[in-house]
Design a protein around this motif. Structure first.
Motif, mmCIF file in Angstrom:
data_model
loop_
_atom_site.group_PDB
_atom_site.id
_atom_site.type_symbol
_atom_site.label_atom_id
_atom_site.label_comp_id
_atom_site.label_asym_id
_atom_site.label_seq_id
_atom_site.Cartn_x
_atom_site.Cartn_y
_atom_site.Cartn_z
ATOM 1 N N GLU A 14 82.320 43.155 32.441
ATOM 2 C CA GLU A 14 83.078 41.930 32.167
ATOM 3 C C GLU A 14 82.255 40.667 32.420
ATOM 4 O OE1 GLU A 14 87.275 39.763 33.569
ATOM 5 O OE2 GLU A 14 86.775 41.792 34.238
ATOM 6 N N SER A 15 81.486 40.650 33.515
ATOM 7 C CA SER A 15 80.689 39.458 33.833
ATOM 8 C C SER A 15 79.584 39.249 32.800
ATOM 9 C CB SER A 15 80.070 39.599 35.226
ATOM 10 O OG SER A 15 81.066 39.634 36.220
ATOM 11 N N ILE B 74 73.207 48.292 35.602
ATOM 12 C CA ILE B 74 72.976 47.823 36.966
ATOM 13 C C ILE B 74 74.249 47.185 37.526
ATOM 14 C CG2 ILE B 74 71.671 46.198 38.391
ATOM 15 C CD1 ILE B 74 69.304 46.582 36.483
ATOM 16 N N ALA B 75 74.923 46.379 36.705
ATOM 17 C CA ALA B 75 76.146 45.716 37.150
ATOM 18 C C ALA B 75 77.239 46.730 37.466
ATOM 19 C CB ALA B 75 76.628 44.729 36.090
ATOM 20 N N GLU B 76 77.352 47.754 36.645
ATOM 21 C CA GLU B 76 78.366 48.782 36.863
ATOM 22 C C GLU B 76 78.070 49.598 38.120
ATOM 23 O OE1 GLU B 76 81.286 49.732 34.556
ATOM 24 O OE2 GLU B 76 80.873 47.571 34.600
ATOM 25 N N LYS B 77 76.787 49.817 38.387
ATOM 26 C CA LYS B 77 76.388 50.584 39.571
ATOM 27 C C LYS B 77 76.646 49.803 40.844
ATOM 28 C CE LYS B 77 72.603 53.531 41.151
ATOM 29 N NZ LYS B 77 71.207 53.972 40.892
ATOM 30 N N GLY B 78 76.373 48.509 40.804
ATOM 31 C CA GLY B 78 76.745 47.635 41.902
ATOM 32 C C GLY B 78 75.835 47.635 43.108
ATOM 33 N N ASP B 79 74.618 48.178 43.006
ATOM 34 C CA ASP B 79 73.703 48.077 44.142
ATOM 35 C C ASP B 79 72.559 47.126 43.799
ATOM 36 O OD1 ASP B 79 71.731 49.404 42.637
ATOM 37 O OD2 ASP B 79 72.345 51.370 43.385
ATOM 38 N N PHE C 141 74.588 35.904 35.186
ATOM 39 C CA PHE C 141 76.031 36.106 35.221
ATOM 40 C C PHE C 141 76.435 37.380 35.962
ATOM 41 C CE2 PHE C 141 75.003 33.509 31.566
ATOM 42 C CZ PHE C 141 75.900 32.457 31.683
ATOM 43 N N VAL C 142 75.485 38.294 36.136
ATOM 44 C CA VAL C 142 75.812 39.553 36.817
ATOM 45 C C VAL C 142 75.100 39.672 38.164
ATOM 46 C CG1 VAL C 142 76.391 40.824 34.727
ATOM 47 C CG2 VAL C 142 74.020 40.736 35.471
ATOM 48 N N GLY C 143 74.390 38.632 38.573
ATOM 49 C CA GLY C 143 73.770 38.620 39.878
ATOM 50 C C GLY C 143 72.608 39.577 40.034
#
Length: 457
Positions: A13-14, A66-71, A99-101
């Motif tokens: 989403e981001s 990467i965003a979905e994994k979150g690490d 936008f996804v850090g």
């Protein structure tokens, strides 16, 4: 896929919000084909040149993962042939990753000790994506500065260029450091047999995508001057004085010739030479000045024909006829981007007619020939021959001596049977994309891959 927006990929989403905020709506053909394959986790070989949106084609799905994994672990290594391309890729990643850090860093040689320390500290503090040139990357790997156990993606960008520059052994050495369980994506502007053979050593059961075919943009007015080498500098000066150009690139065949042209032009024009003898800081300053228009004329070899994305180039001059027709397409592709107009002028001497015919055969166009200006009287003459027709050893025509005293007229007059300059018919992609657009060459039909697509823009 039939939809024409990025929502078909169901990105994080981001990431999707970022694309919407940046105004990126319509994926290019390479993006529509490559993104699903990368999202599936397939190894991929893609034939697509600079300007087709290839960087976003591999960056967007990786950012999504990467965003979905979150690490925040090291995840992706991207290898590029030149410092300039590595920097450009990193800049694009930073724009999209904001936008996804996700963080990234460009690793390349040629800088001072401070730059080296900054790169090492960035790696020690952690970054998800590393963009590197082969030489500097090997030094970091050998020194144990990068922990590779979490690496999931390897991307080789402009693989054909890296092989041409002699990096094949370095790349294989790098591969030996990496986890065997990874996804490998290889992008190449062309797909000759050597790339096919090389790819077998680094990819596993890959999908394949070919974007066809090498063409110059519709908005480019292409012209040829038949001129002997001793008259080239005089002709160049006359062309540059006809109009107050804001952005011009001049391509020469060698570094020494680049320096020679620079010594001549700097007396009258705002110009700089771009070559490998400069320090990294000097090269970055020159490119920054050219992008912001404080520098009007840039002279260089093919190091600036690939991987350098500068908008609004008005004129490209091939001081020497390119040896490879694909190089001509890459050079001319610097102008007339995003539906704008541009002009490409090529100087052809008495030994390079066969190169001109090879170019015309590739782009499917007989390029209009211009009369030389007053003061340049003795010039080689082009003997008519259509692209693809062989007439003697030159492969399509021959030269003879003539006197030529007509003035050049870039508004359309040529000595090509009175015809106006012709343009190609391919149209670049709309600018609503993370990458700008140009055309690419068909991959040669060799090797067996599980997915085969041919897409014509």
């Amino acid at each position: 896929m039939t939809s024409d927006n990025f929502e078909i990929f169901n990105f994080n989403e981001s990431l999707q919000e970022g694309l919407d905020a940046m105004g990126f709506t319509k994926p290019t053909p390479i993006q529509k084909e490559a993104i699903p394959e990368i999202l599936k986790g397939n190894d991929l070989i893609a034939c697509a040149q600079t300007g087709t949106g290839k960087t976003a084609a591999f960056i967007l799905p990786i950012l999504h993962k990467i965003a979905e994994k979150g690490d925040n672990q090291f995840n992706t290594m991207i290898i590029a042939p030149t410092r300039e391309l590595a920097i450009q890729i990193d800049q694009q990643i930073q724009g999209l990753a904001y936008f996804v850090g996700v963080s990234s860093i460009a690793i390349y040689g040629g800088g001072d000790g401070l730059a080296w320390e900054q790169q090492k500290k960035a790696l020690e503090h952690g970054t998800e994506i590393v963009v590197a040139t082969p030489g500097r990357l090997i030094a970091l790997l050998a020194g144990g500065k990068i922990k590779l156990d979490t690496l999931e993606h390897l991307v080789l960008d402009e693989a054909d260029r890296m092989l041409d520059m002699g990096f094949s052994d370095d790349i294989l050495k790098i591969i030996n450091y990496l986890p065997k369980s990874r996804q490998t994506v290889l992008f190449s502007a062309t797909m000759p047999p050597k790339i096919r053979q090389f790819s077998k050593q680094i990819v596993s059961d890959p999908s394949e995508i070919n974007i066809a075919i090498s063409k110059t943009a519709k908005g480019v007015t292409q012209l040829v001057y038949m001129v002997h080498d001793p008259d080239k500098e005089k002709l160049l000066e006359q062309i540059l004085t006809q109009k107050n150009y804001e952005a011009v690139i001049i391509f020469a065949s060698t570094k020494d010739k680049v320096k020679s042209i620079f010594r001549t032009l700097k007396k009258k024009f705002d110009t700089e030479a771009f070559h490998s003898d400069l320090t990294q800081e000097e090269r970055e300053n020159i490119m920054s000045n050219f992008k912001n228009r404080s520098l009007k004329i840039l002279i260089g070899t093919d190091i600036i024909s690939r991987g350098i994305d500068v908008e609004g180039i008005e004129l490209v001059i091939n001081y020497d006829t390119p040896n490879d027709p694909e190089d001509y397409v890459h050079r001319v592709g610097r102008t007339a981007r995003a539906d704008k107009k541009g002009e490409a002028i090529t100087f052809v001497n008495d030994k390079d007619l066969y190169k001109l015919h090879r170019i015309q055969n590739l782009i499917g166009l007989e390029i209009s020939r211009m009369d030389l200006p007053d003061g340049i009287n003795n010039a080689p003459t082009y003997k008519e021959g259509k692209p693809g027709k062989k007439k003697g050893p030159s492969g399509g025509g021959s030269f003879k001596k003539r006197d030529n005293k007509k003035k050049p007229n870039h508004s359309g007059r040529s000595n090509n049977k009175g015809e106006k300059p012709q343009n190609t018919t391919e149209k670049p992609q709309q600018s609503s994309n993370p990458d700008s657009s140009s055309k690419t060459k068909d991959a040669e039909n060799a090797g067996k891959f599980k997915t085969r697509r041919n897409v014509t823009e």
